[in-house]
Structure formats: C-alpha cells, structure tokens
Design a protein around this motif. Sequence first.
Motif, mmCIF file in Angstrom:
data_model
loop_
_atom_site.group_PDB
_atom_site.id
_atom_site.type_symbol
_atom_site.label_atom_id
_atom_site.label_comp_id
_atom_site.label_asym_id
_atom_site.label_seq_id
_atom_site.Cartn_x
_atom_site.Cartn_y
_atom_site.Cartn_z
ATOM 1 N N CYS A 59 0.844 -1.198 0.000
ATOM 2 C CA CYS A 59 0.000 0.000 0.000
ATOM 3 C C CYS A 59 0.875 1.242 0.000
ATOM 4 N N PRO A 60 0.286 2.382 -0.340
ATOM 5 C CA PRO A 60 1.055 3.623 -0.245
ATOM 6 C C PRO A 60 1.421 3.917 1.210
ATOM 7 N N ALA A 61 2.569 4.562 1.410
ATOM 8 C CA ALA A 61 2.943 4.946 2.773
ATOM 9 C C ALA A 61 1.903 5.861 3.393
ATOM 10 N N SER A 62 1.181 6.587 2.561
ATOM 11 C CA SER A 62 0.171 7.509 3.089
ATOM 12 C C SER A 62 -1.154 6.835 3.398
ATOM 13 N N ALA A 63 -1.262 5.523 3.191
ATOM 14 C CA ALA A 63 -2.546 4.839 3.367
ATOM 15 C C ALA A 63 -3.086 4.991 4.785
ATOM 16 N N HIS A 64 -4.386 5.120 4.877
ATOM 17 C CA HIS A 64 -5.067 5.136 6.180
ATOM 18 C C HIS A 64 -4.666 3.912 6.987
ATOM 19 N N LEU A 65 -4.667 2.754 6.338
ATOM 20 C CA LEU A 65 -4.181 1.507 6.930
ATOM 21 C C LEU A 65 -2.850 1.669 7.638
ATOM 22 N N ASN A 66 -1.976 2.443 7.009
ATOM 23 C CA ASN A 66 -0.608 2.525 7.503
ATOM 24 C C ASN A 66 -0.431 3.579 8.580
ATOM 25 N N VAL A 67 -1.158 4.680 8.459
ATOM 26 C CA VAL A 67 -0.867 5.781 9.382
ATOM 27 C C VAL A 67 -2.001 6.126 10.333
ATOM 28 N N ASP A 68 -3.179 5.620 10.107
ATOM 29 C CA ASP A 68 -4.311 6.106 10.902
ATOM 30 C C ASP A 68 -5.112 5.006 11.572
ATOM 31 N N GLU A 69 -4.572 3.818 11.710
ATOM 32 C CA GLU A 69 -5.368 2.760 12.321
ATOM 33 C C GLU A 69 -4.668 2.148 13.526
ATOM 34 N N CYS A 70 -3.754 2.894 14.107
ATOM 35 C CA CYS A 70 -3.115 2.530 15.384
ATOM 36 C C CYS A 70 -2.601 1.086 15.380
ATOM 37 N N GLY A 71 -2.095 0.673 14.227
ATOM 38 C CA GLY A 71 -1.505 -0.657 14.176
ATOM 39 C C GLY A 71 -2.511 -1.788 14.161
ATOM 40 N N ALA A 72 -3.795 -1.487 13.960
ATOM 41 C CA ALA A 72 -4.788 -2.573 13.924
ATOM 42 C C ALA A 72 -4.527 -3.555 12.785
ATOM 43 N N PRO A 73 -4.096 -3.112 11.607
ATOM 44 C CA PRO A 73 -3.804 -4.114 10.568
ATOM 45 C C PRO A 73 -2.769 -5.133 11.044
ATOM 46 N N GLU A 74 -1.742 -4.670 11.743
ATOM 47 C CA GLU A 74 -0.709 -5.583 12.226
ATOM 48 C C GLU A 74 -1.224 -6.381 13.427
ATOM 49 N N ARG A 75 -1.763 -5.709 14.420
ATOM 50 C CA ARG A 75 -2.101 -6.396 15.676
ATOM 51 C C ARG A 75 -3.374 -7.224 15.541
ATOM 52 N N ILE A 76 -4.372 -6.705 14.841
ATOM 53 C CA ILE A 76 -5.661 -7.399 14.801
ATOM 54 C C ILE A 76 -5.750 -8.306 13.568
ATOM 55 N N ALA A 77 -5.378 -7.783 12.395
ATOM 56 C CA ALA A 77 -5.409 -8.642 11.207
ATOM 57 C C ALA A 77 -4.129 -9.462 11.084
ATOM 58 N N GLY A 78 -3.055 -9.040 11.747
ATOM 59 C CA GLY A 78 -1.806 -9.810 11.719
ATOM 60 C C GLY A 78 -1.013 -9.696 10.432
ATOM 61 N N VAL A 79 -1.346 -8.722 9.601
ATOM 62 C CA VAL A 79 -0.642 -8.592 8.327
ATOM 63 C C VAL A 79 0.491 -7.582 8.425
ATOM 64 N N LYS A 80 1.467 -7.774 7.595
ATOM 65 C CA LYS A 80 2.546 -6.800 7.454
ATOM 66 C C LYS A 80 2.209 -5.903 6.275
ATOM 67 N N LEU A 81 2.442 -4.625 6.442
ATOM 68 C CA LEU A 81 2.248 -3.693 5.338
ATOM 69 C C LEU A 81 3.597 -3.409 4.684
ATOM 70 N N LEU A 82 3.615 -3.508 3.369
ATOM 71 C CA LEU A 82 4.807 -3.180 2.585
ATOM 72 C C LEU A 82 4.494 -1.873 1.875
ATOM 73 N N THR A 83 5.070 -0.799 2.367
ATOM 74 C CA THR A 83 4.633 0.510 1.890
ATOM 75 C C THR A 83 5.560 1.055 0.813
ATOM 76 N N ALA A 84 4.982 1.898 -0.011
ATOM 77 C CA ALA A 84 5.747 2.597 -1.051
ATOM 78 C C ALA A 84 5.449 4.081 -0.949
ATOM 79 N N GLU A 85 6.479 4.890 -1.031
ATOM 80 C CA GLU A 85 6.269 6.334 -1.104
ATOM 81 C C GLU A 85 5.645 6.648 -2.455
ATOM 82 N N CYS A 86 4.484 7.280 -2.455
ATOM 83 C CA CYS A 86 3.718 7.465 -3.689
ATOM 84 C C CYS A 86 3.438 8.947 -3.911
#
Lengths: 351, 351, 351, 351
Positions: free
Chosen positions: A82-109
């Motif tokens: 996802c983009p580094a600016s994604a809501h997933l990445n910056v605005d969900e307090c780590g829920a994708p990692e902690r709750i969904a357990g996924v790693k985000l691979l970000t790109a500066e876009c």
Amino acid sequence: MSAHSFGSDNHSGGHPEVIEAVLAANEGHAPGYGADPWTARVEELFREHLGPQASAFVVFNGSGANVAALRALGRPYDAVICPASAHLNVDECGAPERIAGVKLLTAECPDGKLTPELAESRITGVGDEHAVQPRIISISQSTELGTVYEPSEIAALAELAHEREMLLHIDGARLCNAAASLGVELRELVTDVGVDALSFGGTKNGLLLGEAVVLMRPEHAADFRFLRKQTLQLASKMRFISAQLEALLGGDLWLRAAGNANRMAGRLGAAIEALDGATLAHPVQANGVFAWLPDPAIDGLLETMPGDPPFHRWPSSERVEGSSLIRLLCSWDTSEADVDELAGAIADCLG
Amino acid sequence: MSAHSFGSDNHSGGHPEVIEAVLAANEGHAPGYGADPWTARVEELFREHLGPQASAFVVFNGSGANVAALRALGRPYDAVICPASAHLNVDECGAPERIAGVKLLTAECPDGKLTPELAESRITGVGDEHAVQPRIISISQSTELGTVYEPSEIAALAELAHEREMLLHIDGARLCNAAASLGVELRELVTDVGVDALSFGGTKNGLLLGEAVVLMRPEHAADFRFLRKQTLQLASKMRFISAQLEALLGGDLWLRAAGNANRMAGRLGAAIEALDGATLAHPVQANGVFAWLPDPAIDGLLETMPGDPPFHRWPSSERVEGSSLIRLLCSWDTSEADVDELAGAIADCLG
Amino acid sequence: MSAHSFGSDNHSGGHPEVIEAVLAANEGHAPGYGADPWTARVEELFREHLGPQASAFVVFNGSGANVAALRALGRPYDAVICPASAHLNVDECGAPERIAGVKLLTAECPDGKLTPELAESRITGVGDEHAVQPRIISISQSTELGTVYEPSEIAALAELAHEREMLLHIDGARLCNAAASLGVELRELVTDVGVDALSFGGTKNGLLLGEAVVLMRPEHAADFRFLRKQTLQLASKMRFISAQLEALLGGDLWLRAAGNANRMAGRLGAAIEALDGATLAHPVQANGVFAWLPDPAIDGLLETMPGDPPFHRWPSSERVEGSSLIRLLCSWDTSEADVDELAGAIADCLG
Amino acid sequence: MSAHSFGSDNHSGGHPEVIEAVLAANEGHAPGYGADPWTARVEELFREHLGPQASAFVVFNGSGANVAALRALGRPYDAVICPASAHLNVDECGAPERIAGVKLLTAECPDGKLTPELAESRITGVGDEHAVQPRIISISQSTELGTVYEPSEIAALAELAHEREMLLHIDGARLCNAAASLGVELRELVTDVGVDALSFGGTKNGLLLGEAVVLMRPEHAADFRFLRKQTLQLASKMRFISAQLEALLGGDLWLRAAGNANRMAGRLGAAIEALDGATLAHPVQANGVFAWLPDPAIDGLLETMPGDPPFHRWPSSERVEGSSLIRLLCSWDTSEADVDELAGAIADCLG
C-alpha cells in the motif's frame, strides 16, 4: 455544536434524507444482526451498483471495514502492499498488524497514488519462507491526499495483482467522491476494473455512521460473517445502519452528497491557487484541498476561524522552510459561503 | 418491520427520547472521535453515576466493549474466569481468544451466576510459567440466564479478586435491568462493590446502538484510547452515539426503559409459571424468561406467533425428554398486551 | 547433574545413539533451514513409517509443534475440542489462544481419554456466526494421565471428525510410548485410523530436543513451511535436530527407548498397587504412574529421595482427604534398580 | 555433508568445545525448563559479562529471541523503529507483526546502520490515538550488511530512545562478531551504552543451536518467563542449550570463534577489493563481505564452486546494470585456504 469546519469530512452530521431513513426504520421490532429487510435491501442495492457477484456486509466504521476485509483476503503469512500515506498505515493505530496480523509493505507514492511500478518494487521474497508473501494490493480511492485514480489506473493495478496471484483491495472511505469526480458509476471503479474487495464508506458522505465490506469473490464471502462478528463489527440493531446506507445508495444521494463536497473543494482549491503565498500540494480531484501556507498565516487562521478545529496541519515527507501543509476537507453540507469565508480569511492572513 | 418479538431485546428499536436526542445532535459540525460536547457530557454523566474515578469510553457494541476492556486489564499471559454461559464464552465467535488473546477459564454456574467458590476453583497454576495466570473475573449483570447478582454477591467476588491480585469486570449489557430489578443506583452495583471495569450496555435498553467501557482505575484508563482505536471501536461521528447515551443516563430513562422490560418479564414469567406443562428454568429477575416447554407446543408457537422469530430455543446443559428450553426477552417497549398475547398463545399450545 | 528423577521424562538426557548421531552430523558445512541430507532422510523416514502422504516438518519443541499444527488446520474462527487435561489446555501458557488464536472447547475426560460422545457434546453452534466453529479434535496419545487410546478408539474419533467436516490432531509427545504399549506400528495409530495431523515427540524419548509436525493432507502441508517459520520453529542448523530424529526412527530406537520407559512404569505401578495406603489413579498403560498417597508419605519421600525434584504432586479434579495425587514418569534410561529403590522408599514412608 | 560454504554462517557446524560441553552435560538426570545447574551458570555468565542487572533467558533461535523480546518491551499499540534491512523486517516471515503484534517503522539506512537522525524521522504521531506509538528502537549489531556500530553510535541511539521514553533493543545474532571487530568487551556494546534488551546469538558463532534474550531492566525481566513459554521458546531439556552457551561465554570461545570469522572476512574482502571488476558494497567490519560482481562471473562461480550453495545473491535497493550483489559470510571454522580458494575462483571467473 460547532461552526462549519474543514477539519474533516466527519465533522459534518447526517444528511436529512439519512435522518429520515433512520426515523422510518424505527417502527416496531425487527430481527437482529442483519436478518432485517433494510439490510436485505442494502445487499440488493450493492448488487445493483456493483453486479451480482458483490456480497456486501454492513459494518460500523472504516478501520473495521479495512481490517475485516484484510482478514478475509489474506493467509497468516501474507502482506499488503500500500502507499505509505494509506489510512491503513498511518491512521489505524496498528490494527492491521495487531488485529489482522498482516505486514504492510509501503511505497512512497507521489500524490498518494500507487502505480504498478511502485507496487511491483515491493513484490519480493515470493516463495521464500523467511519472507512475508505479498498477497494484497490496497489503495485508497479517492486517496488520502485528495487525488483520484482513473479507472484505467485501477485496472492496471488489478492486472498486476492477478498476474502475480494477488488481490486488489480498495479502501473506499471516499469512493463516492472519486466516482462523482470522474463522472462514473461505482461499478466502473470496482467491478469493471477487477477489484476483489472494497471497503465502502458511508460515514464521511452524509451518514451518522456506517460502512460496508463488499467482497467480489465467493470464496471470500462464503464465511465472512464469522470474520465480521469476530472482528467486532456485527451490529445487533443493524437496520439502523442499513437504513442509512439504503438512503445513500437507493437513489442518487451518494452522488449528490459527494458531488457537493467535491465542488466545494474545487472552489476552495481555485481560490487558494489564486493567492500569493499559498501553494496547492496536490491536484484537487475530490473533496480535499492540501496547501502549503506560511506558518504565521496558519497560526492566524487557527486563532480567528471558527470550527473546532477549523482544519489540521498535515504531516508531509517534504519540508518547506517556514511553511506547513494544511488539509482542508469539504463535506456534503459545505456551502459556497463557507468556502468563500475561508478563502477570504486565508487571503487576509496572507495579506 | 416485524411484529413484537420476544426473540431478543435487540429486536426493539430506539426509544423516542433517544431518537429525539439524535435529531438534536444533528446540527452543524462537531469535532470527530469524541472531542465533542455530547461525549464530554456522557463522560461527566458516568462520573455522576459511578463516581469521579469512572473513566468512560464510548464504543459501538457489546462484544467490542468486552474485548477492549479485557485488552486493557490483562497481560498477554492472563486468563479470565467466567461462567460457561458468559456472552464472552459462547456468543463472541472467539474474539476474546483471537482478538484479545486471552484464555477463558469457565465454570458451570447454576442460574448463570458465578460464586467465589466457583471462581476460586479456577484459580490454579499461579506463578507457574506453563499456565495462564488467572487475572480477571468477569460476570454478566444481569446474567445471560435472566438472573441478577445482589450487590453483596458482587462485593464477595471483588474481594476474592483483589485478595488474589485479580480484577473484576462486569459485562453490563443489561446492567440497567439489574439495577432496576434490585431498586439500586448503578453505583451500588459497580463502584460501591469494588468493580474494576464495566462494559455498559445501551443498545438493549432503547438505543439504536451504543455501549461504553468504563474503567475504574486510572492505570487502565490512562492509555485506553489507543486500545479502543486499535480494537476498531472508535466512532468518528461519536456525537451520535454519545447523544443517545446522554438521553439514557441524563435523566431516568435508563431506569424507566429497563424497569418496563423487567416488569413485563415478571408478568410473563408469572403467567407461564401458572401453566400446566411449562416450567421456569431460572428465577425471573430481570427482563428474560427461560422456560421448559414440550416440543410440540414450541413448534406450534413458532408457527403461529408473529415476530421473526418470536423467540429462540436456547442451549442448555440439562436435557428434559420431549421438551426444550426457550428464551423470551422483554424490551423497553414490550406492553402488557404483548405479554398477554404470548401467554395466551402458550396456554393454547399447551392445552 | 542430579540423580535419577521420576519428575518428568524430560529429566533424562540424550540416548547414546542420539548423541552419536549428533556427533556424526557435525562434519563440515551443510545448508541451513532443512535443505540438508539429514532432514531429507527424516522426511523420508516419516513417509516410511506413516505412508507417502505424510509430510514431516522438524521443529524445536512440543508446544511449538502443537501451536503450528493448529495454525495449519484451523480458520480464524475455528475451535479445538480436547480433553480438559490436554497439554494444550493446561501446559502451554495460553499459546493456543494467544499465538494460534483458537478457542479450546474442553471436556472432562475419565483417564484423560476423549470419546466420540464427549467430543460430540462440544460440537455446538455450527453455522452460527456468534459461535466459534468446532473444527479440530485434538487428543494426546499416550494421554497426559498415562493412558493409551486403542487404534479403534482413535478411528472412532476420526470418523466423527470427518463426518462433521472436522479434523483429528494427535499431540504425540509420547506417541512412541503408546505404540510400544500397544505393540503396533506408528502408522496403526495415525495413518490407518484417519489422523489428519500429528505432533510427533522426540524430546521425551531420548533426544536432546526435537519434534516434528506431520501433516497427512496435502492442503495443509503445501504452505506449512511459512507457518513453521512464522511460529518461530524453524531451526537454522536443522541437521542437528534431524540427525537425532533419524537416529530415533531409522531403526528401532523409538521402540526400545519407549518400551523401556513403559516397562519400568509397569513395574513401578505393580509395586505401588501392592502397597497398602497407595492407590493407582489411572491404569498404567504407558510410561506414567499416577497414584494417590497420604500426604505425610509424600512429604517424607520428597525429603529423602534424590532427584530435583524426585516427582511432582499433580493437580486433580478429585479430592481425597489427607492424600494427594503424584505423577511418576519413567524414561528411556530408567532402570529396574531405580524403580525398586523408589518403590522401597514409598513402602518405607507408608509403613 | 557439503564442502565449505560462504552461503551463511549457519552452514558451519558446532565448535569442538561446544560439542564437548554437550557431551559433558549428558550425564544422568537434570530438572527441566532451566532449573538445572548449566542454565544457572549461563545466567551467571551473562551477569559477569553484562553486569548484575542482566537477566538472561535461554531460547531456541534468533527470530524467537527477537519476537519474545519485543513482546516484553512493547504495549499493544507500540511500534518498533528499525532499519529496512533488519532481520526483523525482512527475514522473519511477518512474525513481529503476527506474533508480537507490533508495527515496524523502517528507515532506509546506508550500510544498514540506523542513526539518531534516521530514527527520529520515524518518531511521529506521539500521543495521537490514531497512530502506533514509537516505543522501541531496534538495531542489529553487527548489521545485516556486515557493518558494525561503534559504542558511541549505540550510546547516541540509546540517548535518543530514553529522551523520548523509548527503549533500545539490539538484535545481537552476531554481537560477538561486533565485539571482536571493535576489540571491546560485550558490556561495552550493551550495558555501558544504555541498551535495554538484547537478543544474544550463539548459533552463528559455533553452537548447534541456542540464543538468549537478555533484559537489562527488572520490569521487563520480572515476568518474562511467561512470555518465553507462550512464545514457544522454552526448552524442556534446557541444559543442552545452556551447556553450549556456557562453553561459549565461560572462557574466550565467543571471541576466538567470532574473531576467526571476522579475520577471514577481512582477508576475503581485501582479496576481492584488489580485483578488477569486483566492488565491495559495504565496509567489511565483521564476518560478512558484500560485493558487486558481474552476473556472468557470479553464474560461473555458482556452477564451479563447492558448497550448497557456495553463496547467495543478495537483494539490494541499488541497481547496477549487469551486476548483482553477493553476500559471503565467514564462520568460526573458515580457513585461510577456504578464503584463498574462493578468492582465486572469483579472480578466475572475472578474468
């Protein structure tokens, strides 16, 4: 109650037609957890908009929609590009990692938009047990920076995803704004361009609250209701959310509400662009305006403008000496007078 | 819209005063994520009801409240002692385990009520690194089986918990029903008896949706907003949930709504008790009636009664040949006529 | 170094043939992470023992094997039915819940053995989104209480599991002891009776450390190496674990080592049974003896016997006034003299 | 058994002194799970090396050490700042995210070394409930790219961390190589420069397997044994890992083994630097050599060199047309002849 704010599109309230739908839904008893006629009609409306393969699941909020969708799409060792600016990445307090357990691979876009090239640069380690497996590409439409993907741009990402046995997810908290901006139907941004899963946003477009996860593949939809429940997104009196989504999607409210927000952002962007000392950071393509202003002007505006707050300074990887980036979001209820008042205030503070 | 149903207290809609509060909250703009005056007033109302140490956090639903509360109270290797009948254990699709990561140590409890003796039987392995560490006692008030803990019973559980360096959590999805039943203030069931954390329920008591996590210790409250967000329970337009909770707690609506449901359950329980062939399974102390009926009578009722469904067969560890347990829940809007119609139908089907 | 202990079968060291294998493996360089010839031979040995469909994955320890296996078999909302006495339930510090994210549905099982009836009593809520979905039946063979399932008993559990679209997992930390006890090949306890996944134990049967997850269905094995790695169970210099497993399974060491432990337990059990004041709690069918002894005798033994500790008091849901349950485990290296010394000491303390 | 390989420092076997220690530990019985004298001596040795505040916990492998350490240091909404090249980020199959639940905030770091400036650039969103809270800085010493942090560089990172109420973790899978390279004691890289937690590596430095988590603050150490167990890193026959660590740390084996690997890497680096057509990518400061070679030369080497594989191509964010980056790691047992043979082969393939 505060004055009109450009701080977020969630500072606005509920659209009168949405309120009316809630009132109408409040008659007598109805079964819980989505076994009610409002929810059935919402599911049907999503099929009408997006095609018969669209399975819609009503949820509470955008982070919940995103996290539940990622849980449905990914295996435990999968990663999300996802983009580094994604809501997933910056605005969900780590829920994708902690709750969904996924790693985000970000790109500066640039302008918040992922391209196939940028996405491909993050597809590494495929088949290597030491590495997470890139499995999902997730983009925001419209983006966190107020820009919009053309249908062909989404199609190119879907093509890449499917070539690489990956899936494409859209965080559509502002999907209606994108459709209104492009003058296209929702399906042209989803079904027709190969999207596999969608977080559909209602809250920012005139609802009190309410979003939906829409899954385009039966293998993800089959058991999703278990994941929705476990992800804490199953409303008991669901009819009151569904009625709002029905109001949004049953006619053209989705378009009118988003269209107004977009037009007001366009008007605001044009006004700011005309000012000496202010610079637009990104093209204004949906309901958000991002502008660089000198810090004294920003401080002045924050002091004098109504709204609590009237807007936010916004993080940026760029640095402009003595200036800051601000984000201004317009809503379904932003008026020309609101925009002109703000634009005038900015001019005063710059002048 | 369906006819009156006894299937769940979430089949009812929103109380008129709650609806009115939502309408009143829908004026102009307000900051998101709880920085609005409605939420501030709700936080103050919880302090008025429960004392100055009560920190309230508005959330979407009951499972969300429970899971977020357990995340706040427990370390990663902590366990929760609760009745086998707990909502946590049977109705949350494994979210306590998968999302909060806690193990539940369950006890079979007569009438759904945990006792200090039963709780103590599950406190084992303390200090043993191979075992989860019992850390939280969680009870439902009123219980999942329609019974109510006396304040002294809660105090005894709190005393046990604190003696063993544990904490007491109440799943109060129906706390108002318990208070109405006992004729006590909310604080007499929480603050005065040593409860450490509370999931406070609004949805089942006349709200469209809305619950709150109330933390009684500052060390749990300090950073809870991060956990609420990460647990996907942070509403952006929070004012619309807070306004409902304000309507509930600002006056005596919490008591009137719950009191009506309780009275109707009492009326229904008395009517059923008087019937040959029907047996109450548990004392009727709140808004739920649990009764054993012969299966043919149940089948007949399910066919002829309105409501979608009119009620549910309910799982039980007991077996009564040829009979099943049914659960009948009354709501804030259940009328004597509704009760009498159902009681008459049961009598007919038994006769 | 301590004297002989009956505290656990992991108090013993490595069998000389195992040590020899480690030494032999320590020549030159070998590729890491299992791409070495020792690991290839172990994989082949498991196919020889269990059939061509057996995919074996070397791991560090038993909890790791169990948790990784459950992660492979279950969807995020799945539950595991197991005896209340299961290692999974009482001895893994909540790792199944916190790390694998599964809920355990436990049954009180006489002599630690699950039956189809007991398992079926925990299959509830199927298809109900509010409930975890029972998906895996997990049993220990031999059990935590020193008893052994007959092949037909396992087959009956597998049949139930498959009828209900579930899977059967065996925690085989002591599988070799069960096979030795029954006089059967390993495949008669696994492949021939429909087991879907196995945690195979080496550590307790003469290894320094080393276990394996064996998956009998290709759909679970396909991507298991990602799960092994993510579950922190991928050894870099894997050859040193694989060489030990090769020593165990390449000839009949698995049988000789387990057989000795079983015979010594049989001898110890017979001696205890003959004593006044001591009672066997469970049939002695593998390498463990569980006996009720008067507390003063236990205290005397703990003071006078060598071993650190010589044995453990063991939790039991039964209560015998003035007595406690003790667990005595025999190892591959327990001698008749060790047994007779202990039996004599018990007799002395009872006398 | 394969020929000497430069593919990884885990392709080598166990050092003779380590093997001897394992053999010596294999006498009689010993209590499990670390209650044995070998483990007690290892704990004492870590205190001797690192000071009385060092609490050491023996674990199986490096990913396990890292994940367990992060679980001890972080709250559920905390994030870890680390180089993009960190083992945590690229080589642990998402275990930090899925198992520890933390988000990694990565920085592109020249030569794999994080600086305070780079770390600070990732400290954002502090106090904002929508954002993960940066809480841990994690660096590898020596780095994944064969470079080494000076003590002063670590101290500067620790100072930043502590100023910002954060903690400093070192992934010390190759800590001994760094100490040998710098000619310092281990404590000069840990205790004396403010490190809060350490993953100490043994496997790559002559052990069969075995690492340790060392916690420098009592609040993290107090309950860590529960986290070690739950993270599946508690060895039952722990003496056999502890005996190896004792062999490493009891005398100067840690220094001799690492020192040889470093010297051989230095010799290899110098030889490669002298060749036309080969370029070192990073300074050779520990036991790794990273070099750019023309692809035909690499292909030639991979075909002709023994070792399975002799070395790996290595991912790089840089691109050099027609060339690839290769990684060559030296071990405790790499000889000058091994190095010279490889250097000669490279020269041949280039020539």
